[in-house]
Design a protein around this motif. Structure first.
Motif, PDB file in Angstrom:
ATOM      1  N   GLU A   1       0.960   5.625   6.984  1.00 19.23           N
ATOM      2  CA  GLU A   1       0.757   4.184   6.792  1.00 19.23           C
ATOM      3  C   GLU A   1      -0.717   3.926   6.540  1.00 19.23           C
ATOM      4  N   LYS A   2      -0.981   2.899   5.735  1.00 14.90           N
ATOM      5  CA  LYS A   2      -2.372   2.493   5.522  1.00 14.90           C
ATOM      6  C   LYS A   2      -2.417   1.023   5.154  1.00 14.90           C
ATOM      7  N   SER A   3      -3.567   0.448   5.368  1.00 15.81           N
ATOM      8  CA  SER A   3      -3.839  -0.926   4.958  1.00 15.81           C
ATOM      9  C   SER A   3      -5.004  -0.862   3.982  1.00 15.81           C
ATOM     10  N   ILE A   4      -4.830  -1.479   2.827  1.00 11.82           N
ATOM     11  CA  ILE A   4      -5.877  -1.441   1.807  1.00 11.82           C
ATOM     12  C   ILE A   4      -6.143  -2.841   1.271  1.00 11.82           C
ATOM     13  N   THR A   5      -7.371  -3.042   0.853  1.00 17.66           N
ATOM     14  CA  THR A   5      -7.735  -4.279   0.160  1.00 17.66           C
ATOM     15  C   THR A   5      -7.963  -3.928  -1.297  1.00 17.66           C
ATOM     16  N   ILE A   6      -7.258  -4.631  -2.167  1.00 21.59           N
ATOM     17  CA  ILE A   6      -7.365  -4.388  -3.605  1.00 21.59           C
ATOM     18  C   ILE A   6      -8.131  -5.556  -4.221  1.00 21.59           C
ATOM     19  N   PRO A   7      -9.312  -5.295  -4.795  1.00 19.78           N
ATOM     20  CA  PRO A   7     -10.046  -6.382  -5.446  1.00 19.78           C
ATOM     21  C   PRO A   7      -9.246  -6.914  -6.632  1.00 19.78           C
ATOM     22  N   CYS A   8      -9.426  -8.174  -6.939  1.00 22.36           N
ATOM     23  CA  CYS A   8      -8.621  -8.820  -7.979  1.00 22.36           C
ATOM     24  C   CYS A   8      -8.656  -8.065  -9.305  1.00 22.36           C
ATOM     25  N   VAL A   9      -9.772  -7.419  -9.637  1.00 27.40           N
ATOM     26  CA  VAL A   9      -9.856  -6.704 -10.919  1.00 27.40           C
ATOM     27  C   VAL A   9      -8.925  -5.500 -10.964  1.00 27.40           C
ATOM     28  N   GLU A  10      -8.500  -4.977  -9.798  1.00 27.41           N
ATOM     29  CA  GLU A  10      -7.549  -3.869  -9.754  1.00 27.41           C
ATOM     30  C   GLU A  10      -6.143  -4.360  -9.407  1.00 27.41           C
ATOM     31  N   ALA A  11      -5.990  -5.678  -9.335  1.00 30.52           N
ATOM     32  CA  ALA A  11      -4.690  -6.270  -9.038  1.00 30.52           C
ATOM     33  C   ALA A  11      -4.223  -7.035 -10.283  1.00 30.52           C
ATOM     34  N   TYR A  12      -4.337  -8.362 -10.261  1.00 27.31           N
ATOM     35  CA  TYR A  12      -3.882  -9.176 -11.400  1.00 27.31           C
ATOM     36  C   TYR A  12      -5.023  -9.752 -12.225  1.00 27.31           C
ATOM     37  N   GLY A  13      -6.243  -9.253 -11.975  1.00 27.12           N
ATOM     38  CA  GLY A  13      -7.391  -9.671 -12.765  1.00 27.12           C
ATOM     39  C   GLY A  13      -7.985 -10.990 -12.310  1.00 27.12           C
TER      40      GLY A  13
ATOM     41  N   ILE B   1      -4.394  -7.767   0.073  1.00 24.12           N
ATOM     42  CA  ILE B   1      -4.346  -6.788   1.158  1.00 24.12           C
ATOM     43  C   ILE B   1      -2.907  -6.308   1.274  1.00 24.12           C
ATOM     44  N   PHE B   2      -2.725  -4.989   1.262  1.00 22.35           N
ATOM     45  CA  PHE B   2      -1.399  -4.416   1.398  1.00 22.35           C
ATOM     46  C   PHE B   2      -1.355  -3.479   2.593  1.00 22.35           C
ATOM     47  N   ASP B   3      -0.309  -3.623   3.405  1.00 22.38           N
ATOM     48  CA  ASP B   3       0.041  -2.651   4.418  1.00 22.38           C
ATOM     49  C   ASP B   3       1.158  -1.832   3.790  1.00 22.38           C
ATOM     50  N   ILE B   4       0.952  -0.522   3.671  1.00 20.69           N
ATOM     51  CA  ILE B   4       1.878   0.350   2.952  1.00 20.69           C
ATOM     52  C   ILE B   4       2.320   1.483   3.865  1.00 20.69           C
ATOM     53  N   LYS B   5       3.624   1.790   3.829  1.00 20.50           N
ATOM     54  CA  LYS B   5       4.151   2.978   4.506  1.00 20.50           C
ATOM     55  C   LYS B   5       4.963   3.769   3.487  1.00 20.50           C
ATOM     56  N   LEU B   6       4.585   5.010   3.259  1.00 17.24           N
ATOM     57  CA  LEU B   6       5.312   5.878   2.346  1.00 17.24           C
ATOM     58  C   LEU B   6       6.539   6.404   3.071  1.00 17.24           C
ATOM     59  N   VAL B   7       7.739   6.108   2.545  1.00 21.25           N
ATOM     60  CA  VAL B   7       8.959   6.529   3.223  1.00 21.25           C
ATOM     61  C   VAL B   7       9.680   7.669   2.516  1.00 21.25           C
ATOM     62  N   GLU B   8       9.354   7.907   1.241  1.00 17.47           N
ATOM     63  CA  GLU B   8      10.059   8.991   0.543  1.00 17.47           C
ATOM     64  C   GLU B   8       9.278   9.450  -0.684  1.00 17.47           C
TER      65      GLU B   8
END
Length: 142
Positions: A58-70, A133-140
């Motif tokens: 699991e991780k929490s990341i912040t994605i700046p707008c330029v790497e998201a929807y601009g 900000i996304f909290d992500i858990k890789l399940v598969e």
């Protein structure tokens, strides 16, 4: 332990939040989100965050707008003369409408401004200009 790499089919659970804490999307109470890592179907920052993760990580990341929807783009703000608005539509700020592009595909827009002479429509993605900000858990890893 294997880690997610380009071309892998992966499934993740996630919660997406704005910097003020507002949740805008989540896979909670749904099936996990499946996609192929690196195929370009996910926003750049999300795809990059999953790369190298192991199942159960699991991780929490912040994605700046330029790497998201601009960034919000001024050229995506459309001014329509009031007389071109169909008579059955009474535009109000925040109202969501749909236009068609030249290929006939629907383009969602939001009414940003209304005055006596014109209606200003915002065709930017609703999350444009926002850091996410996304909290992500890789399940598969498939």
């Amino acid at each position: 332990m294997s880690v997610a790499s380009k071309g892998n089919a992966v499934k993740v659970h996630y919660t997406g939040r704005l910097t003020d804490g507002t949740v805008f999307d989540s896979s909670e109470n749904r099936d996990p989100l499946g996609f192929t890592l690196g195929d370009g179907n996910m926003i750049k920052g999300f795809d990059a965050a999953v790369f190298g993760m192991g199942v159960g990580e699991e991780k929490s990341i912040t994605i700046p707008c330029v790497e998201a929807y601009g960034e919000k783009r001024e050229d995506m703000m459309l001014e329509i003369p009031r007389e071109q608005v169909p008579p059955h539509i009474n535009p109000e700020i925040g109202m969501e409408l749909s236009l068609q592009n030249q290929a006939g595909q629907p383009v969602p827009v939001k009414v940003a401004l209304v005055d006596e002479e014109k209606v200003t429509l915002d065709a930017n993605h609703p999350l444009a200009g926002q850091d996410l900000i996304f909290d992500i858990k890789l399940v598969e890893i498939g």
